[in-house]
Design an enzyme around this catalytic site. Structure first.
Site, PDB file in Angstrom:
ATOM      1  N   CYS A   9       0.869  -1.190   0.000  1.00 51.27           N
ATOM      2  CA  CYS A   9       0.000   0.000   0.000  1.00 51.27           C
ATOM      3  C   CYS A   9       0.899   1.232   0.000  1.00 51.27           C
ATOM      4  O   CYS A   9       2.066   1.134  -0.388  1.00 51.27           O
ATOM      5  CB  CYS A   9      -0.967  -0.026   1.180  1.00 51.27           C
ATOM      6  SG  CYS A   9      -0.172   0.031   2.800  1.00 51.27           S
ATOM      7  N   ARG A  15      -3.335  -0.553   5.490  1.00 55.28           N
ATOM      8  CA  ARG A  15      -3.943  -1.606   4.672  1.00 55.28           C
ATOM      9  C   ARG A  15      -3.071  -2.851   4.462  1.00 55.28           C
ATOM     10  O   ARG A  15      -3.518  -3.972   4.720  1.00 55.28           O
ATOM     11  CB  ARG A  15      -4.364  -1.030   3.306  1.00 55.28           C
ATOM     12  CG  ARG A  15      -5.479  -0.029   3.408  1.00 55.28           C
ATOM     13  CD  ARG A  15      -5.624   0.765   2.141  1.00 55.28           C
ATOM     14  NE  ARG A  15      -4.492   1.672   1.928  1.00 55.28           N
ATOM     15  CZ  ARG A  15      -4.338   2.478   0.892  1.00 55.28           C
ATOM     16  NH1 ARG A  15      -5.264   2.469  -0.064  1.00 55.28           N
ATOM     17  NH2 ARG A  15      -3.304   3.275   0.790  1.00 55.28           N
ATOM     18  N   ASP A 123      -8.598   3.851   1.553  1.00 55.51           N
ATOM     19  CA  ASP A 123      -7.534   4.248   2.472  1.00 55.51           C
ATOM     20  C   ASP A 123      -8.167   4.801   3.758  1.00 55.51           C
ATOM     21  O   ASP A 123      -8.825   5.836   3.727  1.00 55.51           O
ATOM     22  CB  ASP A 123      -6.684   5.326   1.782  1.00 55.51           C
ATOM     23  CG  ASP A 123      -5.495   5.760   2.618  1.00 55.51           C
ATOM     24  OD1 ASP A 123      -5.392   5.315   3.779  1.00 55.51           O
ATOM     25  OD2 ASP A 123      -4.680   6.534   2.097  1.00 55.51           O
TER      26      ASP A 123
HETATM   27  P1  4NP Z   1      -1.732   2.818   4.175  1.00 56.40           P
HETATM   28  O1  4NP Z   1      -2.324   4.212   4.727  1.00 56.40           O
HETATM   29  O2  4NP Z   1      -1.212   3.105   2.764  1.00 56.40           O
HETATM   30  O3  4NP Z   1      -2.907   1.920   4.150  1.00 56.40           O
HETATM   31  O4  4NP Z   1      -0.650   2.398   5.113  1.00 56.40           O
HETATM   32  C1  4NP Z   1      -1.621   5.398   4.600  1.00 56.40           C
HETATM   33  C2  4NP Z   1      -0.658   5.722   5.549  1.00 56.40           C
HETATM   34  C3  4NP Z   1       0.054   6.886   5.429  1.00 56.40           C
HETATM   35  C4  4NP Z   1      -0.167   7.727   4.352  1.00 56.40           C
HETATM   36  C5  4NP Z   1      -1.122   7.403   3.395  1.00 56.40           C
HETATM   37  C6  4NP Z   1      -1.846   6.231   3.525  1.00 56.40           C
HETATM   38  N1  4NP Z   1       0.585   8.926   4.223  1.00 56.40           N
HETATM   39  O5  4NP Z   1       0.301   9.711   3.313  1.00 56.40           O
HETATM   40  O6  4NP Z   1       1.516   9.148   5.020  1.00 56.40           O
END
Ligand code: 4NP
Length: 154
Positions: A9, A15, A123
């Site tokens: 992800c 995720r 997300d």
């Molecule tokens: P993930 O969620 O991709 O599901 O781990 C996110 C965590 C951090 C960020 C974006 C999505 N970020 O922009 O830092």
């Protein structure tokens, strides 16, 4: 030989770590010798733990995410893994841009395609506890579909 699967992800804190735990658990239960890991395409959370809301959600469903350490996806992952599952279409595009051969390109799969082609796992990062739980349930559904398909084709 053990099949090696990587879940990817953006941050590797919400995720894909949940998907890693859930698919590993489902594969173990089904007797499938799969190694499941995860990574993120951005560097912001590298070396840190999973999001505490993800840890709490997993705990609620009996899975322990507390020892997760976020790591960044690297092009070498194409050599280490047999299948690279992307949690969302933007991430799928990003990973595909790293592929250096048709064989590498073939390893990249959009995770949600198992239940709805072209869809993404929402997300939950900007949202609350409820969205994390929703995310967990979606990921569970897809992991079950992956394991069921594999069992059918065995
Ligand atoms: P993930 O969620 O991709 O599901 O781990 C996110 C965590 C951090 C960020 C974006 C999505 N970020 O922009 O830092």
């Amino acid at each position: 030989m053990k099949k090696k699967i990587l879940m990817v992800c953006l941050g590797n804190i919400c995720r894909s770590p949940m998907a890693e735990l859930i698919l590993r658990e489902r594969a173990e239960k089904a007797g499938l010798p799969w190694e499941v890991r995860s990574a993120g395409t951005n560097r912001y959370h590298k070396g840190g733990p999973a999001d505490e809301r993800a840890i709490r959600t997993c705990r609620k469903f009996g899975l322990d995410l507390s020892s997760h350490v976020a790591r960044r996806f690297t092009p070498e992952d194409f050599d280490r893994y047999d299948v690279i599952y992307s949690m969302a279409v933007d991430v799928t595009e990003e990973i595909r841009a790293f592929a250096r051969s048709p064989e590498q390109m073939k390893k990249v799969r959009n995770f949600m395609d198992h239940v709805r082609v072209g869809a993404s796992v929402p997300d939950p990062w900007y949202d609350g506890e409820e969205e994390f739980e929703e995310c967990f349930r979606i990921v569970e559904e897809v992991c079950d579909a992956i394991v069921d398909e594999t069992k059918k084709n065995r």
